[in-house]
Scaffold this motif. Structure first.
Motif, mmCIF file in Angstrom:
data_model
loop_
_atom_site.group_PDB
_atom_site.id
_atom_site.type_symbol
_atom_site.label_atom_id
_atom_site.label_comp_id
_atom_site.label_asym_id
_atom_site.label_seq_id
_atom_site.Cartn_x
_atom_site.Cartn_y
_atom_site.Cartn_z
ATOM 1 N N HIS A 1 -7.076 -3.287 4.068
ATOM 2 C CA HIS A 1 -7.650 -3.850 2.903
ATOM 3 C C HIS A 1 -8.085 -3.699 1.847
ATOM 4 C CE1 HIS A 1 -6.354 1.237 1.675
ATOM 5 N NE2 HIS A 1 -5.489 -0.915 0.723
ATOM 6 N N HIS A 2 -6.377 -4.971 1.669
ATOM 7 C CA HIS A 2 -6.223 -5.850 0.144
ATOM 8 C C HIS A 2 -6.780 -6.225 1.078
ATOM 9 C CE1 HIS A 2 -4.224 -3.032 -2.119
ATOM 10 N NE2 HIS A 2 -3.751 -2.249 -0.543
ATOM 11 N N HIS B 1 1.107 -1.004 -0.431
ATOM 12 C CA HIS B 1 -0.345 0.052 0.164
ATOM 13 C C HIS B 1 1.170 0.831 -0.699
ATOM 14 C CE1 HIS B 1 -3.661 2.237 0.303
ATOM 15 N NE2 HIS B 1 -3.044 3.174 0.276
HETATM 16 CU CU LIG Z 1 -3.974 -0.063 -0.654
#
Ligand SMILES: [Cu+2]
Ligand code: HEM
Lengths: 658, 101
Positions: free
Chosen positions: A329-330, A280
């Motif tokens: 969030h992945h 990220h």
């Molecule tokens: Cu991300």
């Protein structure tokens, strides 16, 4: 040495055979051309051993454009395969390899080198310095990146491509489920390139903190320098995580360790966790420089100071901070439970706040400005709505509960292409059009540039907008085909046609480079856009030593004020002194070669040759430690000659604020 | 502060040394002589250790002194933040919810 020789070259696929033949022909062609033109010593002296940040930058940019071509072909192949239902152009295995290499190449070998290349060319100029802090280390960064990129690229003809996705999740990417050596390339090639990137990060932090010219306090620094500084800090924070993760992967795959296998007491999701702890921040590493580029362009072409400079700096720092706190969030669907998922939903949505601030700052910069619609500005204008779509769908994905629906569908694929293409590709194009005269002394053609712009932007939207709807209808990502009954056919076809338009747009860009090299007007001012920052205060293309006399800065947009107050633009002969510059060195290139060779052996698990080759690495380190050569001087007389040539009117920079 | 420490009596070193001793003995006493549960003991001596590490950075390692003082503080805080995010974050994420079972 347990690799069977008959598996060494990938055989049996006409596409790949064609590629192998064309690679050999291209190499023979290049070697023949260089020999015919007697350019070998030129190549060695001017490029391979250079430590000049501008030349290193240009090599990065050139490699990035070539890699964009390679990754783009991968993209087009996928679009061709899925254009109609049950197509048989690529089989499942081939499709897997293609999306894996596409993802890795686009992020690590296209976006990163293009952005780092632009930073290399521009940052020292923008802060009024003569080079980066560690010029030779900078060359090493480039050659390690290049080594990793080449190693990764040969995978599809020698040994087979990695096929477990650009994320290479375990257990899929482990030896048990992916026994072929293709995935070794992933672990090793990226590792080598990653070392180069980490070194670049350190180099740019030191350069920006320590080498700013007199008077340039941090808050008088151009926006692109700011975003580069913050990007470099994120690189230094995040890349080591990936280094460790890849090392663990290498142990698992090569030496039978079990960090990521559950049956061996390891944990497969630990890989996903480490990957995204780096991954990220990585997407912000590629998008923040773009924000800086757009800020420079918006302000130059609106002929106004950037609106809300301070809030922009705070927003960038805020994004950098938050970018470390959102990685889960992945993989919401892993099922960490409501507490974890809620926290990460919140942090993710929070990122929209600083990003929104930046959007409004750009809009307000344009407000009441006299906008000049040149190509760099067009890319910037197109970026705003396109990135907005990417950002809004990002907030949709941020909601953990909703993400269970979107996860792994083409909705996600559309989302991240809507952030990465406007955020990286548009920015790089904008930057290349904008800074091309700085690098090469001529502009890119505006008319071809507009064709490039419109075809690319329209093609991009037609390619990816349909994917949102396909995803909402349940089309999954990484799937090589679908049935006619699914009803996906028409949208997939539309998307494929869009990608062809996009490809023509890219072709226009390449044509534009060719055309401009041959025909563009060389007789342009050193400040063709009437710009605001220091890189325009010197000649184009920039002379070796950048500035005959280091400029002095009093305000933000220093060059603009220098022009307005007619201050510091002229230089007198007696102000010119000898200039100290670093010497060229062959060591970085040598290191690139030994890393490639050692890496190659390691990929094939030939340990003894790998160990022998890595002695070369130590040799390079030792030679460097005893290298006391500390550069040369360019004599004042030579500097004067160069300066007189480009300062036509009594030593003055041509253009004046109009 | 730095000029003081260079010439005169190294007061900060002595104070730092004394506090360090107190903290060390406190930890030893809590670990060996109390009947608290293992968990509580670990938390207390862990906190004392972190506290003492910080104290020594300031008192002995001259972290806040010299022209790079501020930068050092920022770097160390940032490093600590990163380490906390990576280590504690990973543990938290990988051991809660379904992932734990
Ligand atoms: Cu991300
Ligand atoms: C040039 C035009 C491009 C086209 C036509 C294209 C097309 C595609 C397609 C069809 C996929 C796979 C969809 C699937 O899962 O089946 C994909 C995946 C991906 N693309 Fe692109 N793309 C393009 C540009 C880019 C750029 C510029 C980037 C990054 C900077 C990028 C990054 C990725 C990544 C990371 C993946 C995921 C790979 C994976 O699933 O492991 N793409 N792209």
């Amino acid at each position: 040495m347990n690799i069977k020789w008959d598996e060494f070259f990938v055989t049996g696929d006409p596409l790949i055979l064609g590629a192998q033949i064309s690679i050999v022909l291209t190499m023979v062609g290049i070697i023949a051309l260089l020999t015919y033109l007697k350019r070998w010593t030129w190549l060695w002296r001017e490029w391979l051993t250079t430590v000049d940040h501008k030349r290193i930058g240009i090599m990065y940019i050139l490699s990035g454009v070539v890699m964009f071509f390679r990754g783009g072909i991968d993209g087009l192949m996928m679009k061709a395969q899925t254009a109609v239902p049950e197509n048989e152009f690529l089989n499942a295995q081939h499709y897997n390899e293609v999306f894996t290499t596409h993802g890795v190449i686009m992020i690590l070998f296209m976006a990163m080198p293009l952005l780092i290349g632009i930073m290399n060319v521009i940052i020292p100029l923008q802060i009024g310095a003569r080079d980066v802090a560690f010029p030779q280390l900078n060359a090493l960064s480039f050659w390690l990146f290049f080594s990793g990129a080449m190693l990764f690229n040969i995978s599809f003809v020698i040994g087979g491509s990695p096929d477990a996705g650009w994320t290479s999740y375990f257990p899929m990417a482990g030896k048990e489920f992916s026994p072929s050596i293709g995935n070794n390339y992933y672990a090793i090639a990226i590792q080598i390139a990653g070392i180069g990137t980490l070194i670049s990060g350190i180099n740019f932090i030191v350069t920006i903190l320590k080498m700013r010219t007199k008077g340039m306090t941090l808050m008088k620094m151009p926006m692109f320098s700011w975003t580069t500084l913050i990007t470099s800090i994120i690189i230094v924070a995040a890349f080591p995580i990936f280094t460790v993760a890849l090392a663990l992967m290498t142990f698992d795959r090569l030496f039978g360790a079990h960090f990521f296998t559950v049956s061996g007491g390891g944990m497969d999701m630990l890989w996903a966790n480490l990957f995204w702890l780096w991954g990220h921040p990585e997407v912000y590493i590629v998008v923040l420089p773009a924000f800086g580029i757009f800020s420079e362009i918006v302000s130059t072409f609106s002929r106004k100071r950037l609106f809300g400079y301070t809030s922009m700096v705070i927003a960038v720092a805020g994004i950098a901070f938050l970018s470390m706190l959102v990685w889960v969030h992945h993989f919401y669907t892993m099922g960490s439970g409501p507490a974890v998922n809620s926290v990460f939903s919140l942090t993710t949505m929070l990122i929209a706040v600083p990003t929104g601030i930046k959007m409004f700052n750009w809009l307000f910069t344009m407000r009441k400005g006299r906008i000049n619609f040149s190509t760099p500005m067009l890319w910037t204008l197109a970026f705003i709505p396109c990135f907005l779509i990417g950002g809004t769908t990002g907030v949709m994905l941020a909601m953990a509960a909703a993400d269970f629906q979107y996860h792994n569908t083409l909705f996600l694929v559309a989302h991240f292409h809507y952030t990465l293409i406007p955020g990286v590709v548009f920015a790089v194009f904008a930057a290349l059009y904008y800074w091309w005269p700085k690098m090469f002394g001529h502009k890119l053609n505006e008319k071809i540039g507009k064709w490039h712009f419109w075809l690319f932007v329209i093609g991009f939207n037609f390619t990816f907008f349909p994917m949102f709807f396909l995803g909402l209808d349940g089309a999954v990502r990484r799937s090589f085909t679908y049935s006619a009954e699914s009803g996906y056919g028409p949208l997939f076809l539309l998307s494929a046609i869009g990608s062809a338009v996009l490809a023509i747009g890219f072709a226009m860009f390449v044509y534009n480079i060719y055309w401009s090299i041959r025909h563009a007007d060389r007789n342009i001012s050193s400040d063709p856009w009437d710009a605001r920052t220091l890189e325009w205060a010197t000649a184009s293309p920039v002379q070796d030593y950048n500035f005959a006399k280091l400029p002095e800065v009093k305000t933000l947009d220093a060059f603009w004020h220098m022009k307005k107050d007619n201050e510091g633009l002229t230089i007198e002969d007696k102000e010119i002194k000898d200039i100290h510059m670093p010497n060229n060195s062959g060591i970085p290139f040598f290191m690139g070669v030994v890393f490639t060779v050692a890496g190659f052996f390691l990929v094939f698990e030939w340990y003894i040759p790998a160990a022998i080759a890595s002695l070369g690495i130590f040799a390079g380190l030792i030679i460097r430690s005893f290298d006391y050569n500390d550069g040369h001087h360019i004599h004042a007389e030579d500097v004067r000659k160069v300066e007189r040539k480009w300062r036509n009117r009594k030593g003055e920079v041509h253009k004046h604020v109009g | 502060m730095s000029s003081n420490a260079e010439k005169g009596f190294p007061i900060s070193h002595v104070v730092g040394f004394l506090i360090s001793l107190i903290l060390t003995f406190a930890a030893a006493w809590i670990a060996l002589k109390t009947t608290l549960s293992i968990k509580v003991i670990m938390w207390i001596i862990g906190s004392l250790a972190v506290f003492q590490a910080g104290l020594q950075l300031v008192m002995f390692m001259h972290m806040t002194e010299g022209e790079d003082g501020k930068v050092n503080i920022i770097n160390i805080t940032y490093g600590a933040f990163m380490a906390a995010v990576i280590v504690l974050g990973s543990i938290w994420v990988l051991t809660s919810g379904h992932a734990a079972h």
